[in-house]
Write a protein that holds these residues in place. Structure first.
Motif, short mmCIF file in Angstrom:
data_model
loop_
_atom_site.label_atom_id
_atom_site.label_comp_id
_atom_site.label_asym_id
_atom_site.label_seq_id
_atom_site.Cartn_x
_atom_site.Cartn_y
_atom_site.Cartn_z
N ALA A 128 27.37 46.74 44.76
CA ALA A 128 26.86 45.48 44.24
C ALA A 128 26.25 45.44 45.85
CB ALA A 128 28.24 44.62 45.15
N ILE A 129 26.26 45.75 46.63
CA ILE A 129 25.16 46.32 48.27
C ILE A 129 23.93 46.76 48.02
CG2 ILE A 129 25.52 46.44 50.27
CD1 ILE A 129 28.01 45.69 51.15
N GLY A 130 24.35 48.27 46.90
CA GLY A 130 23.36 49.03 47.10
C GLY A 130 22.17 47.85 46.32
N LEU A 131 22.53 47.09 45.44
CA LEU A 131 21.84 46.81 44.11
C LEU A 131 21.15 44.93 44.78
CD1 LEU A 131 23.34 47.01 40.91
CD2 LEU A 131 21.67 48.53 41.41
N GLY A 132 21.33 44.75 45.54
CA GLY A 132 21.27 43.55 46.13
C GLY A 132 20.34 44.14 47.33
N MET A 133 20.58 45.30 47.62
CA MET A 133 19.61 45.56 48.99
C MET A 133 18.19 45.40 47.97
SD MET A 133 21.30 48.02 51.61
CE MET A 133 19.75 48.53 52.45
N ALA A 134 18.06 46.51 46.95
CA ALA A 134 17.23 46.92 46.63
C ALA A 134 16.53 46.49 45.51
CB ALA A 134 17.52 48.10 45.12
N ALA A 135 17.27 45.08 45.47
CA ALA A 135 16.28 43.94 44.40
C ALA A 135 15.37 43.15 45.85
CB ALA A 135 17.39 42.65 43.65
N ALA A 136 15.92 43.07 46.79
CA ALA A 136 15.42 41.94 48.36
C ALA A 136 14.47 43.08 48.44
CB ALA A 136 16.74 42.23 49.16
N ALA A 137 14.42 44.42 47.98
CA ALA A 137 13.05 45.37 48.75
C ALA A 137 12.68 45.28 47.67
CB ALA A 137 13.48 46.60 49.14
N ARG B 186 6.98 41.88 50.85
CA ARG B 186 7.05 41.91 52.46
C ARG B 186 5.88 42.37 53.32
NH1 ARG B 186 11.55 39.01 51.48
NH2 ARG B 186 13.39 40.15 51.12
N PRO B 187 6.15 41.33 54.74
CA PRO B 187 4.44 42.12 55.90
C PRO B 187 5.00 43.23 56.35
CG PRO B 187 5.69 39.88 56.45
CD PRO B 187 6.38 40.35 54.83
N ASN B 188 6.30 44.16 56.05
CA ASN B 188 5.94 45.02 56.36
C ASN B 188 6.59 45.73 55.56
OD1 ASN B 188 6.79 47.40 57.43
ND2 ASN B 188 7.88 46.87 59.15
N LYS B 189 5.88 46.60 54.58
CA LYS B 189 5.99 47.43 53.52
C LYS B 189 7.32 48.53 53.94
CE LYS B 189 3.03 45.22 51.32
NZ LYS B 189 3.58 44.06 50.18
N PHE B 190 7.24 49.12 55.23
CA PHE B 190 7.86 50.12 55.45
C PHE B 190 10.00 49.76 55.64
CE2 PHE B 190 10.33 53.18 58.93
CZ PHE B 190 10.53 53.70 57.68
N LEU B 191 9.86 48.91 55.68
CA LEU B 191 10.70 47.96 55.68
C LEU B 191 11.94 47.87 54.42
CD1 LEU B 191 11.15 46.07 59.23
CD2 LEU B 191 12.03 48.35 58.79
N SER B 192 10.47 47.80 53.72
CA SER B 192 10.54 46.95 52.13
C SER B 192 11.27 48.94 51.58
CB SER B 192 9.64 46.74 51.32
OG SER B 192 9.94 45.34 51.93
N LEU B 193 10.51 49.30 51.81
CA LEU B 193 11.24 50.18 51.33
C LEU B 193 11.54 51.62 51.85
CD1 LEU B 193 9.60 53.30 49.28
CD2 LEU B 193 8.90 54.03 51.25
N ALA B 194 12.12 51.99 53.07
CA ALA B 194 13.77 52.03 53.58
C ALA B 194 14.59 51.41 53.13
CB ALA B 194 13.57 51.47 55.04
N ALA B 195 14.46 50.34 52.68
CA ALA B 195 16.09 49.31 52.14
C ALA B 195 15.63 49.34 51.17
CB ALA B 195 15.01 47.57 52.37
N LEU B 196 15.07 49.43 49.96
CA LEU B 196 14.65 49.77 48.41
C LEU B 196 15.49 51.39 48.38
CD1 LEU B 196 13.98 49.89 45.76
CD2 LEU B 196 11.96 51.43 46.02
N VAL B 197 15.09 52.76 49.04
CA VAL B 197 15.60 54.07 49.74
C VAL B 197 17.17 53.79 49.70
CG1 VAL B 197 15.89 55.96 50.03
CG2 VAL B 197 13.77 54.93 49.75
N VAL B 198 17.75 53.36 50.68
CA VAL B 198 19.08 52.65 51.12
C VAL B 198 19.93 51.81 49.89
CG1 VAL B 198 21.10 51.92 52.79
CG2 VAL B 198 18.72 53.26 53.88
N GLY B 199 19.01 51.09 49.12
CA GLY B 199 20.10 50.17 48.44
C GLY B 199 20.31 51.84 47.08
#
Length: 73
Positions: A26-35, A39-52
């Motif tokens: 649940a948390i992983g899919l939520g993080m991936a969807a949010a990523a 967003r202005p910061n592409k690096f944080l979006s990519l990091a959130a996607l990888v972790v999710g």
């Protein structure tokens, strides 16, 4: 070498409870969807996607390499 590493991370005996698996997915899919949102910061979006995705895979396989390593100590 790379195949051995991938095999070690994504295989093994399931060591997560059903609750841990469900929460992880649940948390992983939520993080991936949010990523996926712009967003202005592409690096944080990519990091959130990888972790999710990692959390979702952890829950789907039922095996956590970190938990297995901690239990060996």
């Amino acid at each position: 070498m790379t195949n051995d590493l991938i095999h070690d991370i994504f295989s093994g005996e399931p060591n997560l409870t059903t609750t841990e698996r469900a929460v992880s997915v649940a948390i992983g899919l939520g993080m991936a969807a949010a990523a996926a949102q712009p967003r202005p910061n592409k690096f944080l979006s990519l990091a959130a996607l990888v972790v999710g995705v990692g959390l979702a895979l952890r829950g789907a396989t039922g095996h956590c390499a970190m938990k297995a390593a901690a239990q060996r100590l």
